[in-house]
Design an enzyme around this catalytic site. Sequence first.
Site, short mmCIF file in Angstrom:
data_model
loop_
_atom_site.label_atom_id
_atom_site.label_comp_id
_atom_site.label_asym_id
_atom_site.label_seq_id
_atom_site.Cartn_x
_atom_site.Cartn_y
_atom_site.Cartn_z
N HIS A 62 18.60 43.77 116.83
CA HIS A 62 18.39 43.09 115.51
C HIS A 62 17.29 43.18 114.73
CE1 HIS A 62 22.24 40.98 117.47
NE2 HIS A 62 22.62 41.58 116.24
N GLU A 106 32.93 42.52 107.43
CA GLU A 106 33.35 42.31 109.17
C GLU A 106 34.70 42.45 108.96
OE1 GLU A 106 34.19 42.12 112.68
OE2 GLU A 106 32.07 42.13 112.28
N ASP A 138 37.72 46.20 105.84
CA ASP A 138 37.50 47.39 106.63
C ASP A 138 36.00 47.80 105.82
OD1 ASP A 138 37.14 49.82 107.64
OD2 ASP A 138 39.24 50.26 107.47
N ASP A 156 26.03 47.69 111.46
CA ASP A 156 26.10 47.32 112.56
C ASP A 156 27.35 47.17 113.56
OD1 ASP A 156 25.57 45.91 115.13
OD2 ASP A 156 25.22 44.02 114.06
N ASP A 159 30.79 51.14 119.14
CA ASP A 159 30.75 52.51 119.23
C ASP A 159 31.88 53.24 118.58
OD1 ASP A 159 28.57 53.36 121.27
OD2 ASP A 159 29.06 51.42 122.01
#
Length: 282
Positions: A62, A106, A138, A156, A159
């Site tokens: 972070h 988020e 989204d 952030d 994957d």
Amino acid sequence: MSEWFNETLHNGYHQGFEVAEVLFENKTDHQHLVIFESTSFGRVMALDGIIQTTERDEFIYHEMLAHVPLFAHGQAKDVLIIGGGDGGLLREVLKHQNVERAVQVEIDQAVIDMCVKYLPNHSAGAYDNPRAEIVINDGIEYVKTTDRQFDIILSDSTDPIGPGEVLFTSPFYEGIKRCLKPGGIFAAQNGVAFMQPDEVSTTNKRLSPLFTDTGFYSAPVPTYIGGLMTFAWASDNAAARQTALATLEQRYQDSGIQTRYYNPALHQGSFALPQYLVDSLS
């Protein structure tokens, strides 16, 4: 026998965490979420079987994702965070007093809620900060449609599997480009390059046509097994990546920010990449 959480992100290779206690486990609207107490890394959060963050080493990730672009810019007032539901990145961004507004987009409200409850040290009150604005949406939809622009945009994400997959595509990067102010900086987690070499080369090919200066920097995060965690970097201000060490040191000192991993010398050195990465990018 002990109970173990085995992560199988990479084919033919896995890592395990000894589980002391499962604190939360449920299927959200978007993914399978589990938070458990481990015997060696503190509390751990996983999404769809893939470790996202641990209490023990989250500060490395972070701090590097936040402070490298923010100190390189030096005057960022508006910051956009895509993902980051555990709150650690928001916590680090808001340590910069010149940041007037940090918008976090988020996709999964449950991730924020459960991390505030079970991983409170990650956000450390950041979600209650009046400079924070939380948008449940989204990320790709947001950057394609918002009329706001930002000095810094940080991705952030998980994957490129499941909900995080679209955050590594050209349409997402095109949306990032339209949302960045002149001289703005985009940075994003880009996987462990030794284990996921195609992610770095693919990101480079997709970002390069959009920005005059693209590159990568790195940090060793033990949780993200297999070598150096890479971070993508893109800007139309080539000077930002070349910020002088003396300038970084002055900005760091003036900020009063206390860090556990980041410092100006590491900032500069993080852009030096191992030769296997240099070769893959060329």
